[in-house]
Motif scaffolding. Structure first.
Motif, PDB file in Angstrom:
ATOM      1  N   PHE A 134      43.798  33.746  55.359  1.00 26.40           N
ATOM      2  CA  PHE A 134      44.303  33.849  54.190  1.00 26.40           C
ATOM      3  C   PHE A 134      44.705  32.952  53.230  1.00 26.40           C
ATOM      4  O   PHE A 134      44.262  32.671  52.018  1.00 26.40           O
ATOM      5  CB  PHE A 134      44.937  35.174  53.983  1.00 26.40           C
ATOM      6  CG  PHE A 134      45.507  35.756  52.940  1.00 26.40           C
ATOM      7  CD1 PHE A 134      44.687  36.489  52.030  1.00 26.40           C
ATOM      8  CD2 PHE A 134      46.524  35.204  52.285  1.00 26.40           C
ATOM      9  CE1 PHE A 134      45.278  36.987  50.592  1.00 26.40           C
ATOM     10  CE2 PHE A 134      47.201  35.428  50.951  1.00 26.40           C
ATOM     11  CZ  PHE A 134      46.392  36.417  50.266  1.00 26.40           C
ATOM     12  N   VAL A 135      45.571  32.037  54.000  1.00 29.00           N
ATOM     13  CA  VAL A 135      46.272  30.945  53.096  1.00 29.00           C
ATOM     14  C   VAL A 135      45.212  30.012  52.894  1.00 29.00           C
ATOM     15  O   VAL A 135      45.256  29.473  51.651  1.00 29.00           O
ATOM     16  CB  VAL A 135      47.461  30.377  53.985  1.00 29.00           C
ATOM     17  CG1 VAL A 135      48.013  29.352  53.522  1.00 29.00           C
ATOM     18  CG2 VAL A 135      48.398  31.345  54.294  1.00 29.00           C
ATOM     19  N   GLN A 136      44.473  29.513  53.817  1.00 26.56           N
ATOM     20  CA  GLN A 136      43.300  28.500  53.528  1.00 26.56           C
ATOM     21  C   GLN A 136      42.493  28.994  52.248  1.00 26.56           C
ATOM     22  O   GLN A 136      42.093  28.066  51.529  1.00 26.56           O
ATOM     23  CB  GLN A 136      42.428  28.205  54.677  1.00 26.56           C
ATOM     24  CG  GLN A 136      41.521  27.134  54.405  1.00 26.56           C
ATOM     25  CD  GLN A 136      40.586  26.980  55.685  1.00 26.56           C
ATOM     26  OE1 GLN A 136      40.232  28.103  56.388  1.00 26.56           O
ATOM     27  NE2 GLN A 136      40.089  25.823  56.151  1.00 26.56           N
ATOM     28  N   THR A 137      41.956  30.358  52.438  1.00 25.33           N
ATOM     29  CA  THR A 137      41.194  30.759  51.431  1.00 25.33           C
ATOM     30  C   THR A 137      41.735  30.827  49.937  1.00 25.33           C
ATOM     31  O   THR A 137      40.943  30.235  49.060  1.00 25.33           O
ATOM     32  CB  THR A 137      40.589  31.979  52.133  1.00 25.33           C
ATOM     33  OG1 THR A 137      39.921  31.830  53.119  1.00 25.33           O
ATOM     34  CG2 THR A 137      39.477  32.670  50.903  1.00 25.33           C
ATOM     35  N   PHE A 138      42.775  31.534  50.018  1.00 21.47           N
ATOM     36  CA  PHE A 138      43.253  31.639  48.718  1.00 21.47           C
ATOM     37  C   PHE A 138      43.807  30.325  48.057  1.00 21.47           C
ATOM     38  O   PHE A 138      43.647  30.093  46.984  1.00 21.47           O
ATOM     39  CB  PHE A 138      44.378  32.556  48.710  1.00 21.47           C
ATOM     40  CG  PHE A 138      44.979  33.053  47.337  1.00 21.47           C
ATOM     41  CD1 PHE A 138      44.162  34.104  46.846  1.00 21.47           C
ATOM     42  CD2 PHE A 138      46.207  32.926  46.774  1.00 21.47           C
ATOM     43  CE1 PHE A 138      44.351  34.552  45.611  1.00 21.47           C
ATOM     44  CE2 PHE A 138      46.413  33.511  45.582  1.00 21.47           C
ATOM     45  CZ  PHE A 138      45.473  34.366  45.036  1.00 21.47           C
ATOM     46  N   GLY A 139      44.316  29.294  49.062  1.00 22.17           N
ATOM     47  CA  GLY A 139      44.588  27.893  48.335  1.00 22.17           C
ATOM     48  C   GLY A 139      43.335  27.404  47.868  1.00 22.17           C
ATOM     49  O   GLY A 139      43.322  26.620  46.888  1.00 22.17           O
TER      50      GLY A 139
END
Length: 263
Positions: free
Chosen positions: A120-125
């Motif tokens: 989630f962190v990687q994608t939203f970033g």
């Protein structure tokens, strides 16, 4: 420490592990950002003037089309990330790592939570980086602070839903290769939505599909919130699809994980 505290601590440890893996292989993040940026530049600078004129944007065709297409490209970024998440989960399942975790005093759900949170962190970033590129090439949203918060909230909810779906796919896939191929369908669905052209320009059967598949409500909600033309029905559908996909995928992934580790 309480049971919930232990589970949270273990999940945080698994999240740090997954984040270190992401940092160790930055090419995946570059690819995740690079493909949507290429789509954005291609459609805005090569096709933008013609498509914008066809949609009735007049002399401001290219600039206006940048505003129209950006929400669709942001959602493509979310869909593209599913492949990397599924591969990461499948690699863990195939490597025997889970068998080693079974011998350790670790909460089983922490393994899945670590994958989900880091992805989630990687994608939203990546979504935020693509949005920055869109702003640099001419996207000019008219949203208020509330509109921006709503648009980012819709994107975050859909990212969370597809993250859990990709975790489930990684558990369901028999091999790492199949885990890399199955999520590619998600990248095609935004092209069969309102991401690039209005759905009323499509043939009847395809228009019906495009109106009710998950990507169109999300794209229309983000577009409406950022450009001040929100239709409530799209927002409700976007929230509904996100909740449904997230809940079903979480339950599916938990069941698959328990089946795999209890063999």
């Amino acid at each position: 420490m309480s049971t919930a505290g232990i589970a949270f601590s273990h999940s945080a440890t698994m999240t740090r592990r997954s984040m270190r893996r992401i940092a160790r292989y930055p090419s995946m993040t570059v690819l995740l950002v690079g493909m949507p940026v290429v789509f954005l530049l291609l459609f805005v600078f090569v096709f933008g003037q013609t498509l914008g004129a066809g949609l009735g944007f007049g002399d401001a065709g290219r600039t206006a089309y940048a505003g129209y297409i950006t929400p669709g490209v942001l959602v493509i970024t979310v869909a593209a990330a599913a492949q990397g998440t599924a591969i990461s989960v499948a690699m863990d399942m195939a490597s025997g790592l889970i068998a080693r975790f079974r011998t350790m005093p670790i909460t089983r759900s922490a393994v899945l939570a670590g994958h989900a949170v880091s992805s989630f962190v990687q994608t939203f970033g990546s979504v935020l980086l693509v949005l920055l590129v869109a702003l640099l090439i001419g996207f000019r949203p008219t949203a208020s602070v509330a509109g921006w918060a709503g648009a980012l909230g819709v994107l975050a909810a859909f990212t969370f839903a597809l993250t859990w779906f990709s975790v489930a796919v990684g558990l369901w896939a028999k091999t790492v290769e199949s885990a890399s191929n199955i999520p590619m369908v998600l990248i095609l669905l935004p092209f069969l939505s309102s991401g690039f052209v209005p759905t009323d320009s499509l043939p009847t059967a395809l228009r019906w599909f495009a109106e009710y598949e998950p990507f169109t409500p999300v794209i229309e909600s983000v577009r409406g919130l950022l450009l001040g033309s929100l239709e409530t029905r799209y927002l409700l559908l976007a929230i509904g699809w996100s909740v449904l996909i997230a809940a079903a995928s979480f339950l599916w992934s938990r069941r698959l994980f328990e089946r795999r580790v209890n063999r």
